[in-house]
Design a protein around this motif. Structure first.
Motif, PDB file in Angstrom:
ATOM      1  N   UNK A  40       0.867  -1.177   0.000  1.00 34.76           N
ATOM      2  CA  UNK A  40       0.000   0.000   0.000  1.00 34.76           C
ATOM      3  C   UNK A  40       0.903   1.226   0.000  1.00 34.76           C
ATOM      4  N   UNK A  41       0.712   2.096  -0.960  1.00 34.13           N
ATOM      5  CA  UNK A  41       1.551   3.286  -1.054  1.00 34.13           C
ATOM      6  C   UNK A  41       0.703   4.548  -1.053  1.00 34.13           C
ATOM      7  N   UNK A  42       1.324   5.611  -0.636  1.00 35.15           N
ATOM      8  CA  UNK A  42       0.710   6.934  -0.714  1.00 35.15           C
ATOM      9  C   UNK A  42       1.764   7.880  -1.258  1.00 35.15           C
ATOM     10  N   UNK A  43       1.623   8.212  -2.531  1.00 38.86           N
ATOM     11  CA  UNK A  43       2.570   9.123  -3.152  1.00 38.86           C
ATOM     12  C   UNK A  43       3.841   8.475  -3.649  1.00 38.86           C
ATOM     13  N   UNK A  44       3.853   7.124  -3.792  1.00 39.39           N
ATOM     14  CA  UNK A  44       5.107   6.503  -4.196  1.00 39.39           C
ATOM     15  C   UNK A  44       4.968   5.197  -4.945  1.00 39.39           C
ATOM     16  N   UNK A  45       3.988   5.090  -5.825  1.00 39.58           N
ATOM     17  CA  UNK A  45       3.798   3.859  -6.597  1.00 39.58           C
ATOM     18  C   UNK A  45       4.571   3.973  -7.907  1.00 39.58           C
ATOM     19  N   UNK A  46       5.763   3.414  -7.943  1.00 45.23           N
ATOM     20  CA  UNK A  46       6.637   3.546  -9.108  1.00 45.23           C
ATOM     21  C   UNK A  46       6.343   2.461 -10.141  1.00 45.23           C
TER      22      UNK A  46
END
Length: 230
Positions: A63-69
């Motif tokens: 789970x990411x917030x602002x960082x799904x590369x």
């Protein structure tokens, strides 16, 4: 008043064992001493898991917030996230790949540093919270305490439905029998219906000031919930 609190990214790696019954889960937590799910398979670990979690499904997710590369998306797309216990090494391999990328010297942080920064949170406050009204404070409006009761009722039920949803998705992902897979799909559809009912009741309660209207919306939502089985 408003203020930006931070820039950057949050990332969480989650692992979970999904059981078909509370009894199976209780037996597992009682008998199995190893609770950490980010571990490599050992002889002792395998023996315990096969005995007390043989019908469970292991899942790993990010789970990411602002960082799904793009690289992170590719890792999740190309590697299994749901595994039966007999194939749990496949998911452990996924975990190892994720950790190597997320915490390695030449992975996630480099990809993230090349991307534009994003606002992670934005705080707002009422103007009267600034202290300007301290000499003449406004009267706080009366809020029926029943709203809090309804809020808690919806919250507890939502958490239960989300748990059903995650477990059903896990069992659906590893099921090879088409008939059983269809049954899982039907149960997932029931959960989605239940979540929609609960969210609608939440919206109603947030929009009204009359407690009786909120209570009626919650009661109706609860009455419309489908029973769910895993």
């Amino acid at each position: 008043m408003a203020g930006c609190s931070c820039f950057g990214a949050y990332v969480y790696v989650t692992a979970k064992l999904h059981f078909k019954s509370k009894e199976a889960y209780k037996k597992f937590v009682t008998k199995v001493k190893v609770r950490v799910l980010f571990v490599k398979k050992t002889k002792t670990y395998t023996k315990e898991w096969y005995k007390y979690a043989e019908d469970a499904v292991y899942s790993i997710n990010v789970v990411t917030k602002g960082g799904n590369t793009p690289k992170l998306k590719q890792l999740l797309r190309d590697n299994p996230q749901y595994c039966k216990i007999e194939n749990i090494n496949d998911c452990f391999n996924t975990a190892n790949l994720l950790f190597a990328y997320l915490f390695g010297d030449n992975g996630y942080h480099q990809d993230l540093s090349a991307a534009p920064m994003k606002v992670l949170s934005f705080d707002t406050r009422r103007y009267d919270d600034s202290g300007h009204f301290a000499l003449n404070p406004p009267n706080e409006p009366y809020v029926d305490p029943g709203f809090k009761i309804q809020e808690e009722k919806i919250k507890v039920t939502l958490l239960k439905q989300y748990d059903y949803q995650q477990s059903l998705q896990a069992f659906y992902a590893v099921e090879s029998n088409n008939v059983q897979k269809e049954k899982y799909a039907e149960e997932i559809a029931k959960v989605e219906h239940n979540l929609a009912e609960l969210h609608q009741a939440t919206v109603t309660c947030q929009a009204v000031s009359a407690f009786v209207v909120c209570r009626a919306a919650v009661d109706q939502a609860m009455a419309n919930l489908y029973p769910v089985q895993i």
